[in-house]
Design an enzyme around this catalytic site. Structure first.
Site, PDB file in Angstrom:
ATOM      1  N   PRO A   1     -21.574  56.317   5.539  1.00 33.69           N
ATOM      2  CA  PRO A   1     -22.108  57.158   6.616  1.00 33.69           C
ATOM      3  C   PRO A   1     -23.591  56.906   6.850  1.00 33.69           C
ATOM      4  O   PRO A   1     -24.380  56.819   5.905  1.00 33.69           O
ATOM      5  CB  PRO A   1     -21.843  58.573   6.098  1.00 33.69           C
ATOM      6  N   CYS A   2     -23.963  56.789   8.122  1.00 35.79           N
ATOM      7  CA  CYS A   2     -25.257  56.211   8.465  1.00 35.79           C
ATOM      8  C   CYS A   2     -26.320  57.240   8.844  1.00 35.79           C
ATOM      9  O   CYS A   2     -27.423  56.862   9.202  1.00 35.79           O
ATOM     10  CB  CYS A   2     -25.081  55.238   9.631  1.00 35.79           C
ATOM     11  N   GLN A   3     -26.020  58.538   8.808  1.00 43.05           N
ATOM     12  CA  GLN A   3     -26.977  59.516   9.300  1.00 43.05           C
ATOM     13  C   GLN A   3     -28.371  59.416   8.673  1.00 43.05           C
ATOM     14  O   GLN A   3     -29.366  59.569   9.378  1.00 43.05           O
ATOM     15  CB  GLN A   3     -26.435  60.938   9.106  1.00 43.05           C
ATOM     16  N   PRO A   4     -28.497  59.160   7.382  1.00 45.92           N
ATOM     17  CA  PRO A   4     -29.847  59.124   6.811  1.00 45.92           C
ATOM     18  C   PRO A   4     -30.709  58.000   7.346  1.00 45.92           C
ATOM     19  O   PRO A   4     -31.916  58.015   7.168  1.00 45.92           O
ATOM     20  CB  PRO A   4     -29.578  58.927   5.314  1.00 45.92           C
ATOM     21  N   PHE A   5     -30.116  56.997   8.017  1.00 48.15           N
ATOM     22  CA  PHE A   5     -30.880  55.831   8.437  1.00 48.15           C
ATOM     23  C   PHE A   5     -30.844  55.614   9.941  1.00 48.15           C
ATOM     24  O   PHE A   5     -31.323  54.615  10.436  1.00 48.15           O
ATOM     25  CB  PHE A   5     -30.339  54.580   7.745  1.00 48.15           C
TER      26      PHE A   5
END
Length: 414
Positions: free
Chosen positions: A79-83
């Site tokens: 999952p890519c939310q932090p980046f």
């Protein structure tokens, strides 16, 4: 048949691409219930529905009927939310590795260490590799070095930020891909194959093709049924304004620098606000959680259907879905275009697995040379006439209301 272990599988975007390149998904792991149901509806893969941090690597191997070192490729997009760039700009900065969701990277590395596949592919948003904010990328690279020391592998990593449109995907979508070989082989990303037509016209010696377009992807699909159209018509405050936007334009058409009516200030809204596809351009990035006025919309002034979204994501045509519009959009918007996965999977076969695959790409949309004229734009409905007038443009990066509010909060906390 070459075997893959698939992590964070979603609806199966990476898997469909590897499938087209002659791989078989031995086991897929995904937390989201709707995505798991959709995978089971369309494929007979072994699907583990769980959080990666609650599943042992041994359980994954057993579900895939694999031994350590037997899988050909480990694939996955944590999952890519932090980046993500969107998250970065909305908050002024991103927590990235301090975000609990970044634990997904640790989970991926743990499975890589324990299963020791011959090769791996990791996908994430381009923000993972932003200069000066690439802690996530460095974390992965450092983790792989540690794996090599611990278990004696020789994983060598190559990475690149890719605009999928430059490889024939009919959608502008930027992602970073990391590919590694257990034997220490160097992976070379393939050269881009497509470019903007205006760039090609000035290069007489280029072998590249023009970008695949939204019409290339959608041109042969039948129009939605009357019943389906009822669910695709946009509502909300701005739904009736959408037909006044020409193809390939967004709300900027209705500013003092556009060709429409002065209803908004220049760059005072998100780019995707009232954004409409053009038949002659690639689609803009399909989003996972768009608001009622957030595109891209179809040139017929409606939302895109499931079949149309699948085409823009270069998924196989035979997919089915059993869920509501919101869940369907989320699954497709979070997915990786399958064509880019097919291209990279074929290169992995050749370069890292000594197993070439003959024949053309199967997921590349055909080029359609006969393109209909743009749909005519409608007049602005009277209900929006109260917005006509002089509107200030956005003052610039870091000078808007949100930025000023954030600065005042930081100053008061100091």
């Amino acid at each position: 048949m070459l075997k893959t272990i698939s992590l964070f599988s979603g609806i199966g975007g990476l898997d469909f691409g590897f499938e087209a390149a002659g791989f078989e998904t031995a086991v897929a792991l995904e937390l989201d219930r709707t995505s798991c149901r959709t995978m089971r509806l369309n494929r007979d893969w072994a699907v583990i529905e769980a959080d990666i941090n609650n599943v042992s690597s041994q359980q994954i191997l057993e579900a895939g009927k694999l031994a350590v070192g037997e899988a050909d490729v480990l694939i996955g997009g944590p999952p890519c939310q932090p980046f993500s760039k969107a998250g970065y700009w909305s908050k002024g900065d991103s927590l990235r590795l301090n975000d609990p969701r970044a634990d997904t990277l640790t989970g991926y590395l743990r499975v890589l260490r324990d299963t020791q596949p011959r090769a791996f592919l990791l996908e994430n948003v381009g923000g993972l590799a932003y200069a000066g904010k690439d802690e996530g990328l460095q974390y992965i690279l450092t983790g792989i070095d540690q794996i090599n020391r611990e278990v004696g592998t020789r994983y060598h990593v190559s990475w690149r930020v890719i605009n999928c449109a430059e490889y024939g995907v009919p959608q502008t979508r930027e992602r970073v891909f990391l590919v590694g070989s257990r034997e220490g082989r160097e992976f070379r990303f393939p050269e881009t194959t497509h470019a903007k037509p205006e760039n090609l016209s000035s290069d007489l010696f280029s072998s590249k093709e023009p970008f695949r377009t939204a019409w290339d992807a959608l041109g042969d699909l039948p129009a939605p049924s009357t019943e389906e159209l009822k669910t695709l018509r946009p509502g909300g405050k701005w739904g009736e304004l959408l037909p006044t936007i020409p193809e390939g334009q967004n709300y900027l058409w209705h500013t003092d620098r556009g060709g429409g009516q002065p209803l908004f200030g220049w760059r005072t809204r998100y780019w995707s606000f009232l954004l409409k596809l053009s038949k002659r351009l690639p689609s803009w990035t399909v989003q996972a959680q768009p608001g009622s006025a957030i595109g891209p919309f179809h040139w017929d002034s409606r939302r895109l259907s499931f079949a149309e979204l699948c085409r823009l994501q270069t998924f196989p045509d035979d997919l089915r879905v059993d869920c509501g519009r919101t869940e369907m959009q989320r699954m497709l918007g979070n997915a990786v275009p399958s064509l880019i996965a097919e291209i990279l999977a074929r290169e992995i076969r050749v370069q890292l697995l000594d197993s070439a695959l003959a024949g053309p790409l199967t997921l590349l949309p055909p080029r359609r040379t006969s393109v209909p004229k743009p749909e005519p734009a409608c007049p602005v409905p009277e209900k929006y006439h109260s917005l006509l007038g002089v509107h200030l443009a956005h003052p610039g990066t870091g000078k808007g209301n949100t930025a000023r509010l954030r600065s005042s909060v930081l100053a008061s906390d100091a």
